[in-house]
Design a protein around this motif. Structure first.
Motif, PDB file in Angstrom:
ATOM      1  N   LYS A   1      -1.952   6.433  -3.236  1.00 56.03           N
ATOM      2  CA  LYS A   1      -1.909   6.148  -4.870  1.00 56.03           C
ATOM      3  C   LYS A   1      -3.538   6.108  -4.694  1.00 56.03           C
ATOM      4  O   LYS A   1      -3.638   5.692  -5.623  1.00 56.03           O
ATOM      5  CB  LYS A   1      -1.792   4.795  -4.546  1.00 56.03           C
ATOM      6  CG  LYS A   1      -0.337   3.889  -4.466  1.00 56.03           C
ATOM      7  CD  LYS A   1       0.088   2.413  -4.561  1.00 56.03           C
ATOM      8  CE  LYS A   1       0.798   2.026  -3.837  1.00 56.03           C
ATOM      9  NZ  LYS A   1       1.474   0.729  -4.616  1.00 56.03           N
TER      10      LYS A   1
ATOM     11  N   VAL B   1       0.737  -1.332   0.024  1.00 55.58           N
ATOM     12  CA  VAL B   1       0.120  -0.077  -0.171  1.00 55.58           C
ATOM     13  C   VAL B   1       1.105   1.269   0.299  1.00 55.58           C
ATOM     14  O   VAL B   1       0.449   2.741   0.057  1.00 55.58           O
ATOM     15  CB  VAL B   1      -1.097  -0.112   1.380  1.00 55.58           C
ATOM     16  CG1 VAL B   1      -2.368  -0.957   0.642  1.00 55.58           C
ATOM     17  CG2 VAL B   1      -0.371  -0.129   2.640  1.00 55.58           C
TER      18      VAL B   1
ATOM     19  N   ILE C   1      -2.829  11.390  -0.060  1.00 55.00           N
ATOM     20  CA  ILE C   1      -1.430  10.655  -1.354  1.00 55.00           C
ATOM     21  C   ILE C   1      -1.527  10.473  -2.821  1.00 55.00           C
ATOM     22  O   ILE C   1      -1.374   9.567  -2.720  1.00 55.00           O
ATOM     23  CB  ILE C   1      -0.414  10.147  -0.767  1.00 55.00           C
ATOM     24  CG1 ILE C   1       0.727  10.516   0.678  1.00 55.00           C
ATOM     25  CG2 ILE C   1       1.191  10.401  -1.546  1.00 55.00           C
ATOM     26  CD1 ILE C   1       0.852  11.827   0.925  1.00 55.00           C
TER      27      ILE C   1
HETATM   28  P1  ADP Z   1       4.517  -1.262   1.137  1.00 57.30           P
HETATM   29  O1  ADP Z   1       5.836  -0.481   2.288  1.00 57.30           O
HETATM   30  O2  ADP Z   1       3.450  -0.703   1.687  1.00 57.30           O
HETATM   31  O3  ADP Z   1       4.896  -2.553   0.677  1.00 57.30           O
HETATM   32  P2  ADP Z   1       5.801   0.295  -0.806  1.00 57.30           P
HETATM   33  O4  ADP Z   1       5.831   1.913   0.045  1.00 57.30           O
HETATM   34  O5  ADP Z   1       7.203  -0.683  -0.813  1.00 57.30           O
HETATM   35  O6  ADP Z   1       4.732  -0.162   0.324  1.00 57.30           O
HETATM   36  O7  ADP Z   1       5.397   0.434  -2.301  1.00 57.30           O
HETATM   37  C1  ADP Z   1       5.487  -0.285  -3.015  1.00 57.30           C
HETATM   38  C2  ADP Z   1       5.196   0.151  -4.562  1.00 57.30           C
HETATM   39  O8  ADP Z   1       4.464   1.322  -4.865  1.00 57.30           O
HETATM   40  C3  ADP Z   1       6.742   0.919  -4.639  1.00 57.30           C
HETATM   41  O9  ADP Z   1       7.505   0.656  -5.416  1.00 57.30           O
HETATM   42  C4  ADP Z   1       6.876   2.738  -4.504  1.00 57.30           C
HETATM   43  O10 ADP Z   1       7.481   3.246  -5.415  1.00 57.30           O
HETATM   44  C5  ADP Z   1       5.729   2.381  -5.176  1.00 57.30           C
HETATM   45  N1  ADP Z   1       4.512   3.544  -4.593  1.00 57.30           N
HETATM   46  C6  ADP Z   1       3.870   3.912  -3.390  1.00 57.30           C
HETATM   47  N2  ADP Z   1       3.066   5.200  -3.130  1.00 57.30           N
HETATM   48  C7  ADP Z   1       3.194   5.627  -4.748  1.00 57.30           C
HETATM   49  C8  ADP Z   1       1.861   6.568  -5.074  1.00 57.30           C
HETATM   50  N3  ADP Z   1       1.705   7.691  -3.898  1.00 57.30           N
HETATM   51  N4  ADP Z   1       2.717   6.935  -6.691  1.00 57.30           N
HETATM   52  C9  ADP Z   1       3.296   5.558  -6.958  1.00 57.30           C
HETATM   53  N5  ADP Z   1       3.795   4.751  -6.802  1.00 57.30           N
HETATM   54  C10 ADP Z   1       4.109   4.410  -5.317  1.00 57.30           C
END
Ligand code: ADP
Ligand code: MG
Length: 227
Positions: free
Chosen positions: A169, A13, A190
């Motif tokens: 997202k 997420v 966001i």
């Molecule tokens: P989690 O820690 O919850 O598993 P991450 O922070 O690693 O998630 O994010 C998962 C993926 O989504 C990553 O590749 C990140 O770059 C992408 N991502 C996260 N937030 C956004 C956003 N607001 N817009 C575009 N991509 C995003």
């Protein structure tokens, strides 16, 4: 006083992204912040922020080999980080509890942002129990919204205050099923922002590499709101 804020939610997420950027935004407004990677099984903060092989990480602190101060690293942006080590075997010998590491951190920062794993395992629950607050992250889809509601209840039962939910997202003009239930808990939205994957490949927080991007603008607003 040191305030411990956990970042929780379903896998993918955006927990790690939000933990990094919220910590970074707070650092930029002059807060003494430490970002800590409590995802010891599949840690990603060192990866996101470009820390190479780590001799000392949170793992060695939890093993009782090093003091927590020895595991604090500085990102080029000035943000203080306690990474976990991605190459560590999940069967590493943990001899200390998270709560004892958190006690050792008291006085070393005003705020500690704690990145959590996706699963609500015994270890994750013990981390949430040791925090003051838990911020829950969701995406605009029913499965992560459902998990978010469950996490709110769990965190509150464990005595961690939930200041609210961050919707990550978010897509413009898209209706979100089940969203009404979260309405009043929402503290930030966001947008999906292509600058976030771009910042990841640069190993920087997006608010450092792309300070004028739509997501950075929202992270700054959130940091002001939470401070
Ligand atoms: P989690 O820690 O919850 O598993 P991450 O922070 O690693 O998630 O994010 C998962 C993926 O989504 C990553 O590749 C990140 O770059 C992408 N991502 C996260 N937030 C956004 C956003 N607001 N817009 C575009 N991509 C995003
Ligand atoms: Mg993560």
């Amino acid at each position: 006083m040191t305030k411990f804020i956990a970042i929780s939610g379903k896998g993918g997420v955006g927990k790690t992204t939000i933990a990094i950027n919220l910590a970074s935004a707070m650092h930029n407004i002059g807060k003494n912040v430490i970002l800590l990677d409590a995802n010891t099984t599949t840690p990603h903060i060192a990866l996101h922020l470009g820390f190479p092989e780590l001799k000392v990480s949170l793992h060695e602190v939890l093993e009782g080999k090093n003091k927590v101060a020895e595991a604090i690293y500085l990102h080029p942006s000035g943000l203080k980080v306690i990474p976990s080590n991605i190459s560590k075997n999940p069967f590493y010998k943990k001899t200390r509890k998270f709560s004892s590491v958190f006690l050792e951190l008291i006085g070393k920062a005003a705020i500690v942002i704690v990145d959590l794993p996706a699963t609500l395992s015994e270890e994750t629950l013990s981390v949430i129990r040791a925090t003051d607050e838990t911020i829950v992250i969701t995406n605009p889809e029913i499965s992560s919204l459902t998990d978010a509601l469950k996490t709110i209840n769990t965190a509150e039962e464990l005595g961690s205050v939930v200041p609210g939910i961050i919707l990550n997202k978010a897509k413009r003009n898209k209706k979100i099923e089940g969203f009404k239930q979260l309405g009043e808990k929402l503290i930030g939205v966001i947008p999906e922002d292509k600058n976030i994957p771009a910042s990841l490949s640069m190993r920087h927080p997006v608010i450092y590499s792309h300070p004028l991007s739509p997501a950075s603008f929202e992270f700054k607003k959130l940091a002001d709101f939470l401070s």
